[in-house]
Design an enzyme around this catalytic site. Structure first.
Site, PDB file in Angstrom:
ATOM      1  N   LEU A   1      32.810 118.600  23.969  1.00 23.67           N
ATOM      2  CA  LEU A   1      31.955 118.014  25.002  1.00 23.67           C
ATOM      3  C   LEU A   1      31.080 116.903  24.436  1.00 23.67           C
ATOM      4  O   LEU A   1      30.257 116.334  25.154  1.00 23.67           O
ATOM      5  CB  LEU A   1      31.087 119.115  25.626  1.00 23.67           C
ATOM      6  CG  LEU A   1      31.887 120.148  26.432  1.00 23.67           C
ATOM      7  CD1 LEU A   1      31.010 121.325  26.814  1.00 23.67           C
ATOM      8  CD2 LEU A   1      32.487 119.516  27.677  1.00 23.67           C
TER       9      LEU A   1
ATOM     10  N   LYS B   1      34.995 119.710   8.328  1.00 25.49           N
ATOM     11  CA  LYS B   1      33.604 119.509   7.915  1.00 25.49           C
ATOM     12  C   LYS B   1      33.411 119.567   6.403  1.00 25.49           C
ATOM     13  O   LYS B   1      32.490 118.960   5.875  1.00 25.49           O
ATOM     14  CB  LYS B   1      32.701 120.562   8.583  1.00 25.49           C
ATOM     15  CG  LYS B   1      32.535 120.320  10.072  1.00 25.49           C
ATOM     16  CD  LYS B   1      31.557 121.297  10.693  1.00 25.49           C
ATOM     17  CE  LYS B   1      31.437 121.009  12.174  1.00 25.49           C
ATOM     18  NZ  LYS B   1      30.325 121.691  12.816  1.00 25.49           N
TER      19      LYS B   1
ATOM     20  N   ASP C   1      24.045 119.959  12.096  1.00 26.60           N
ATOM     21  CA  ASP C   1      24.214 121.309  12.671  1.00 26.60           C
ATOM     22  C   ASP C   1      23.019 122.188  12.329  1.00 26.60           C
ATOM     23  O   ASP C   1      22.509 122.929  13.163  1.00 26.60           O
ATOM     24  CB  ASP C   1      25.483 121.979  12.116  1.00 26.60           C
ATOM     25  CG  ASP C   1      26.755 121.379  12.691  1.00 26.60           C
ATOM     26  OD1 ASP C   1      26.734 120.916  13.847  1.00 26.60           O
ATOM     27  OD2 ASP C   1      27.779 121.359  11.970  1.00 26.60           O
TER      28      ASP C   1
END
Ligand code: ATR
Length: 268
Positions: free
Chosen positions: A15, A66, A102
């Site tokens: 998203l 990541k 994050d």
């Protein structure tokens, strides 16, 4: 045109484009577009080249890249080195720089929920479930907030690796219980499929503890549903996701986007 990208595999569900394009419009940042791209490990050097030559203005990285993206970047910020995890890339002085937002997303989310009148978690025990790609960011954030951290993962080897990165964590064998914890965080992928449930027993946690699930879709995993029924506070990963996006956006544009009702509703 400035092009931004989130890369991952799978990526369909992301998203991030919706959020960032909404902010480009809201803050009248013209000629900027944010897209998603499914890539393979072998594509990482091309992504780096595009960042270096300006074809890409910024990149978000999601699972499973990541960690594997670290070696190809010019510079890592401290948060990226310490977590061995990069989710945001930008260019400065011709250097391609990786950072981690994050942890900031989680940090801000916990602060807003738990610490309106308090500055740290010093007297709290925290139980983290999982040792996957995102867990190091959670440990890094919780380290800054204080508190005693316990971690358990189904596969012992992975939690041992996490302990190499963060020697201060206390490893709990899968299925065993840590001492009483006031905060329990699910960092596993269990619950993405709404029928699934973590195979750990929390039936005696019914005293207004905080249960945090990084998953935000579904809004309430079984982990959260059951915790709520037992009288605990619950929080899903929606605000963490929005805050990590906001921090990334401000790296690229120097604008700190407001987390208002409209952007929160974009995720519903
Ligand atoms: P990766 O491990 O490749 O980084 P991830 O999606 O970031 O992948 O992490 C998945 C996490 O969810 C891991 O902690 C994983 O546990 P294992 O290391 O034992 O695989 C956890 N997980 C996934 N399915 C699980 C299940 N059915 N029960 C318990 N933990 C599970």
């Amino acid at each position: 045109m400035k092009k931004y990208l989130v890369i991952g595999n799978p990526i369909d569900h992301s998203l991030s484009p919706k959020i960032h394009n909404y902010w480009f419009e809201k803050y009248k940042i013209e000629n900027s577009i944010y897209e998603k791209e499914k890539i393979e490990q072998k594509d990482l050097p091309t992504i780096y080249e595009k960042l270096k030559n300006g074809e890409l203005a910024g990149v978000n990285v999601t699972l499973p890249f990541k960690k594997s993206i670290l070696p190809i970047l010019d510079i890592l910020e401290t948060s990226a080195t310490e977590t061995q995890s990069v989710n945001t890339i930008f260019k400065e002085n011709d250097k391609v720089i990786g950072t981690n937002t994050d942890w900031e997303g989680f940090h801000r989310s916990i602060e807003k929920t738990l610490l309106p009148n308090k500055k740290n978690l010093d007297d709290k025990n925290i139980f983290i479930i999982g040792a996957g790609g995102v867990t190091s960011s959670i440990v890094y954030a919780l380290k800054k907030l204080g508190g005693k951290i316990f971690v358990s993962n189904r596969t012992q080897k992975k939690v041992e690796e996490l302990k190499n990165l963060f020697p201060e964590i206390n490893v709990i064998k899968w299925g065993n219980k840590p001492p009483r914890c006031e905060i329990v965080v699910n960092t596993t992928s269990v619950g993405l499929n709404s029928a699934d449930k973590i195979d750990l027993d929390f039936s005696d946690y019914n005293n207004n503890e905080l249960f945090f699930d990084l998953i935000y879709s579904p809004k309430e995993t079984n982990f959260l549903k059951e915790a709520k029924l037992r009288g605990n506070k619950i929080i899903n990963g929606k605000m963490m996701f929005l805050y990590q996006a906001a921090f990334a956006f401000s790296y690229w544009t120097r604008i700190k986007p407001e987390i208002d009702d409209e952007v929160i509703e974009l995720l519903d």
